[in-house]
Design a protein around this motif. Structure first.
Motif, PDB file in Angstrom:
ATOM      1  N   ALA A 115       0.816  -1.217   0.000  1.00 54.19           N
ATOM      2  CA  ALA A 115       0.000   0.000   0.000  1.00 54.19           C
ATOM      3  C   ALA A 115       0.847   1.262   0.000  1.00 54.19           C
ATOM      4  O   ALA A 115       0.407   2.312  -0.486  1.00 54.19           O
ATOM      5  CB  ALA A 115      -0.936  -0.008   1.204  1.00 54.19           C
ATOM      6  N   THR A 116       2.076   1.180   0.534  1.00 55.46           N
ATOM      7  CA  THR A 116       2.944   2.371   0.615  1.00 55.46           C
ATOM      8  C   THR A 116       4.064   2.349  -0.422  1.00 55.46           C
ATOM      9  O   THR A 116       4.909   3.241  -0.418  1.00 55.46           O
ATOM     10  CB  THR A 116       3.559   2.469   2.023  1.00 55.46           C
ATOM     11  OG1 THR A 116       4.361   1.296   2.273  1.00 55.46           O
ATOM     12  CG2 THR A 116       2.465   2.559   3.085  1.00 55.46           C
ATOM     13  N   PHE A 117       4.073   1.343  -1.274  1.00 58.99           N
ATOM     14  CA  PHE A 117       5.193   1.207  -2.216  1.00 58.99           C
ATOM     15  C   PHE A 117       5.259   2.382  -3.191  1.00 58.99           C
ATOM     16  O   PHE A 117       6.335   2.932  -3.446  1.00 58.99           O
ATOM     17  CB  PHE A 117       5.060  -0.107  -2.992  1.00 58.99           C
ATOM     18  CG  PHE A 117       6.201  -0.367  -3.938  1.00 58.99           C
ATOM     19  CD1 PHE A 117       7.433  -0.761  -3.463  1.00 58.99           C
ATOM     20  CD2 PHE A 117       6.038  -0.204  -5.309  1.00 58.99           C
ATOM     21  CE1 PHE A 117       8.495  -0.992  -4.327  1.00 58.99           C
ATOM     22  CE2 PHE A 117       7.080  -0.440  -6.186  1.00 58.99           C
ATOM     23  CZ  PHE A 117       8.311  -0.837  -5.691  1.00 58.99           C
ATOM     24  N   ARG A 118       4.117   2.785  -3.718  1.00 56.02           N
ATOM     25  CA  ARG A 118       4.112   3.874  -4.705  1.00 56.02           C
ATOM     26  C   ARG A 118       4.633   5.177  -4.097  1.00 56.02           C
ATOM     27  O   ARG A 118       5.420   5.894  -4.726  1.00 56.02           O
ATOM     28  CB  ARG A 118       2.700   4.068  -5.260  1.00 56.02           C
ATOM     29  CG  ARG A 118       2.647   5.067  -6.406  1.00 56.02           C
ATOM     30  CD  ARG A 118       1.282   5.143  -7.052  1.00 56.02           C
ATOM     31  NE  ARG A 118       1.314   5.995  -8.232  1.00 56.02           N
ATOM     32  CZ  ARG A 118       1.645   5.592  -9.444  1.00 56.02           C
ATOM     33  NH1 ARG A 118       1.959   4.323  -9.640  1.00 56.02           N
ATOM     34  NH2 ARG A 118       1.681   6.420 -10.464  1.00 56.02           N
ATOM     35  N   SER A 119       4.211   5.480  -2.869  1.00 57.61           N
ATOM     36  CA  SER A 119       4.680   6.708  -2.234  1.00 57.61           C
ATOM     37  C   SER A 119       6.176   6.659  -1.956  1.00 57.61           C
ATOM     38  O   SER A 119       6.867   7.682  -2.023  1.00 57.61           O
ATOM     39  CB  SER A 119       3.908   6.954  -0.934  1.00 57.61           C
ATOM     40  OG  SER A 119       4.105   5.871  -0.028  1.00 57.61           O
TER      41      SER A 119
ATOM     42  N   LEU B 174      11.706   8.485  -3.428  1.00 58.19           N
ATOM     43  CA  LEU B 174      13.068   8.188  -3.870  1.00 58.19           C
ATOM     44  C   LEU B 174      13.430   8.962  -5.131  1.00 58.19           C
ATOM     45  O   LEU B 174      14.576   9.410  -5.299  1.00 58.19           O
ATOM     46  CB  LEU B 174      13.210   6.686  -4.140  1.00 58.19           C
ATOM     47  CG  LEU B 174      13.330   5.775  -2.916  1.00 58.19           C
ATOM     48  CD1 LEU B 174      13.286   4.312  -3.328  1.00 58.19           C
ATOM     49  CD2 LEU B 174      14.627   6.065  -2.159  1.00 58.19           C
ATOM     50  N   PHE B 175      12.465   9.115  -6.041  1.00 54.10           N
ATOM     51  CA  PHE B 175      12.711   9.793  -7.320  1.00 54.10           C
ATOM     52  C   PHE B 175      11.896  11.084  -7.355  1.00 54.10           C
ATOM     53  O   PHE B 175      10.703  11.066  -7.646  1.00 54.10           O
ATOM     54  CB  PHE B 175      12.334   8.881  -8.492  1.00 54.10           C
ATOM     55  CG  PHE B 175      13.124   7.605  -8.541  1.00 54.10           C
ATOM     56  CD1 PHE B 175      14.349   7.538  -9.183  1.00 54.10           C
ATOM     57  CD2 PHE B 175      12.643   6.449  -7.936  1.00 54.10           C
ATOM     58  CE1 PHE B 175      15.075   6.364  -9.231  1.00 54.10           C
ATOM     59  CE2 PHE B 175      13.355   5.269  -7.974  1.00 54.10           C
ATOM     60  CZ  PHE B 175      14.579   5.227  -8.620  1.00 54.10           C
ATOM     61  N   ARG B 176      12.557  12.160  -7.021  1.00 52.60           N
ATOM     62  CA  ARG B 176      11.866  13.448  -6.990  1.00 52.60           C
ATOM     63  C   ARG B 176      11.430  13.878  -8.382  1.00 52.60           C
ATOM     64  O   ARG B 176      10.432  14.575  -8.543  1.00 52.60           O
ATOM     65  CB  ARG B 176      12.788  14.516  -6.382  1.00 52.60           C
ATOM     66  CG  ARG B 176      13.167  14.236  -4.934  1.00 52.60           C
ATOM     67  CD  ARG B 176      11.948  14.303  -4.035  1.00 52.60           C
ATOM     68  NE  ARG B 176      12.298  14.092  -2.630  1.00 52.60           N
ATOM     69  CZ  ARG B 176      11.421  14.067  -1.647  1.00 52.60           C
ATOM     70  NH1 ARG B 176      10.123  14.211  -1.912  1.00 52.60           N
ATOM     71  NH2 ARG B 176      11.809  13.863  -0.411  1.00 52.60           N
ATOM     72  N   ASP B 177      12.215  13.456  -9.382  1.00 53.76           N
ATOM     73  CA  ASP B 177      11.841  13.758 -10.763  1.00 53.76           C
ATOM     74  C   ASP B 177      10.617  12.904 -11.130  1.00 53.76           C
ATOM     75  O   ASP B 177      10.657  11.679 -11.101  1.00 53.76           O
ATOM     76  CB  ASP B 177      13.009  13.426 -11.696  1.00 53.76           C
ATOM     77  CG  ASP B 177      12.727  13.853 -13.138  1.00 53.76           C
ATOM     78  OD1 ASP B 177      11.551  14.095 -13.475  1.00 53.76           O
ATOM     79  OD2 ASP B 177      13.682  13.941 -13.924  1.00 53.76           O
ATOM     80  N   GLY B 178       9.524  13.538 -11.467  1.00 55.94           N
ATOM     81  CA  GLY B 178       8.291  12.821 -11.773  1.00 55.94           C
ATOM     82  C   GLY B 178       8.436  11.861 -12.936  1.00 55.94           C
ATOM     83  O   GLY B 178       7.838  10.786 -12.936  1.00 55.94           O
ATOM     84  N   HIS B 179       9.250  12.230 -13.947  1.00 54.88           N
ATOM     85  CA  HIS B 179       9.443  11.357 -15.108  1.00 54.88           C
ATOM     86  C   HIS B 179      10.128  10.057 -14.698  1.00 54.88           C
ATOM     87  O   HIS B 179       9.718   8.969 -15.128  1.00 54.88           O
ATOM     88  CB  HIS B 179      10.263  12.083 -16.170  1.00 54.88           C
ATOM     89  CG  HIS B 179      10.603  11.216 -17.349  1.00 54.88           C
ATOM     90  ND1 HIS B 179       9.665  10.800 -18.263  1.00 54.88           N
ATOM     91  CD2 HIS B 179      11.798  10.663 -17.739  1.00 54.88           C
ATOM     92  CE1 HIS B 179      10.246  10.043 -19.183  1.00 54.88           C
ATOM     93  NE2 HIS B 179      11.541   9.948 -18.884  1.00 54.88           N
ATOM     94  N   HIS B 180      11.173  10.150 -13.873  1.00 55.49           N
ATOM     95  CA  HIS B 180      11.879   8.946 -13.423  1.00 55.49           C
ATOM     96  C   HIS B 180      10.968   8.071 -12.574  1.00 55.49           C
ATOM     97  O   HIS B 180      10.987   6.833 -12.689  1.00 55.49           O
ATOM     98  CB  HIS B 180      13.127   9.340 -12.624  1.00 55.49           C
ATOM     99  CG  HIS B 180      14.208   9.923 -13.482  1.00 55.49           C
ATOM    100  ND1 HIS B 180      15.272  10.628 -12.957  1.00 55.49           N
ATOM    101  CD2 HIS B 180      14.391   9.904 -14.823  1.00 55.49           C
ATOM    102  CE1 HIS B 180      16.064  11.031 -13.945  1.00 55.49           C
ATOM    103  NE2 HIS B 180      15.551  10.586 -15.085  1.00 55.49           N
ATOM    104  N   ALA B 181      10.182   8.694 -11.714  1.00 59.65           N
ATOM    105  CA  ALA B 181       9.260   7.934 -10.874  1.00 59.65           C
ATOM    106  C   ALA B 181       8.237   7.189 -11.728  1.00 59.65           C
ATOM    107  O   ALA B 181       7.929   6.012 -11.479  1.00 59.65           O
ATOM    108  CB  ALA B 181       8.553   8.849  -9.885  1.00 59.65           C
TER     109      ALA B 181
END
Length: 374
Positions: free
Chosen positions: A187-191, A196-203
């Protein structure tokens, strides 16, 4: 990727690169293979040292993957019906799995008691069959043959099998705790990825890659479980019709062993067939049981499974044998059951990333890998 769906063993050279960059790219695949071999060696050492901790955890991961696969199936849109929310699909999957575990546990527990009770009768039948065989072969007078016939102890074999099953069942509460916490962690994996990846594209890229890997893994585990269930149910009907003792127990064993390629189907057919011979002391029952169960295994394995899964296991036979040998020597029969699904998982993960695609190619049957979405 080439037109035939096969990735090159090393990445293609980029125009305009200098010689040093070209050499570095040529050797990247080799380095990835060596690095993966090192990680595999460390994993094997960890499996040996941390068996008591890792084995229940790995079983829990397997169960969670199965739950995710079932929940995804339940949440698919059905014609004329509203789409089921994911929490409802997961709740239904949990109920089914818990009910199945309770049912299987009851079958195994009751049959262990019955097997122990009937062991002396089986022992007498085995001794009688060996006596008839040695007389027909004309070797009954040999002292070594008489000694071997007397040393056959069916009860000891059955007690050993029962103790191994009981040992696995003893970890059921530990496994359930792991399952609960892994589900909570999901449930918390996506957050966590977003953090970890502040850049939205990398996330988004990481989320997409994880989704593709999870989808392939869930599909394989889910369909393999369905095929194993079909095999177990049909085998139960056959054994019940013949009158083989403990048909429910053998059906459960066939269901579990069906996860093991090659060896699993052979063992799943051999055990109830031999019991039919011991139980009835008549080779006709043995031949009928063996022939029908083998037909079921061949039909399901070569007709039903390829149609449902859409493709073969795509693992090298040598890799399968090595995985069975390594996992089996470390974790026993449970390790053999879990070995192939997790080697498939490793190949799917390696296929998603260019630096490790060489590893996926080595694990594959014909060197052809097709990463999802690529």
């Amino acid at each position: 990727m080439s037109d035939d769906g096969q990735f090159p063993a090393s990445p293609p050279l980029v125009p305009g690169e200098d010689d040093e960059a070209k050499r570095a790219r040529r050797h990247s695949g080799v380095l990835a293979v060596f690095a993966s071999c090192g990680l595999a060696a460390l994993a094997i050492v960890g499996m040996v040292v941390g068996q008591s901790i890792l084995l229940p955890f790995v079983i829990a991961v397997f169960i969670v993957i199965l739950l995710d696969s079932m929940a995804a199936r339940f949440c698919q849109p059905w014609p004329g019906a509203p789409r089921m929310p994911f929490w409802a699909g997961m709740g239904l999957a949990i109920l089914i799995v818990v009910g199945g575990v309770v049912l299987l546990g009851d079958i195994v527990a009751s049959n262990i008691a019955d097997v122990t009770e009937r062991a002396p009768k089986y022992q007498e039948n085995v001794q009688a069959l060996l006596q008839k065989a040695t007389v027909r072969l004309g070797i009954d007078a040999l002292p070594s043959v008489r000694s071997l016939a007397q040393e056959v102890d069916v009860a000891s074999v059955l007690r050993t099998a029962a103790s191994q099953i009981t040992a696995v069942a003893g970890n059921i509460f530990t496994i359930l705790f792991y399952v609960v916490f892994i589900l909570l962690e999901q449930a918390t994996f996506r957050s966590k990825i977003n953090a970890l990846f502040r850049d939205g594209h990398h996330a988004d890229t990481v989320h997409d890659t994880v989704r593709r890997i999870a989808s392939d893994i869930q599909r394989y585990i889910g369909l393999k479980t369905l095929v194993s269930a079909i095999t177990g149910l049909v085998s139960y009907a056959v054994m019940a019709a013949v009158g083989v003792d403990f048909a429910g127990f053998w059906a459960v064993l066939i269901f579990v062993l069906n996860y093991i390629p090659y060896i699993g189907s052979l063992v799943g057919v051999a055990f109830p067939s031999v019991l039919a011979l011991i139980q009835f002391s008549n080779p006709i029952y043995f031949v009928v049981t063996l022939g029908v169960l083998a037909t079921v295994q061949v039909t399901v394995g070569n007709v039903v499974e390829p149609k449902l899964m859409g493709r073969s296991l795509n693992l090298s036979p040598l890799v399968i044998l090595l995985a069975l040998a390594v996992f089996g020597s470390i974790w026993g029969i449970v390790g053999m059951v879990l070995s192939i699904p997790f080697v498939v998982i490793a190949m799917l993960i390696c296929a998603q990333f260019r630096p490790t695609r060489a590893v996926a190619i080595l694990l594959s049957a014909e060197g052809k890998i097709t990463p999802s979405g690529r």
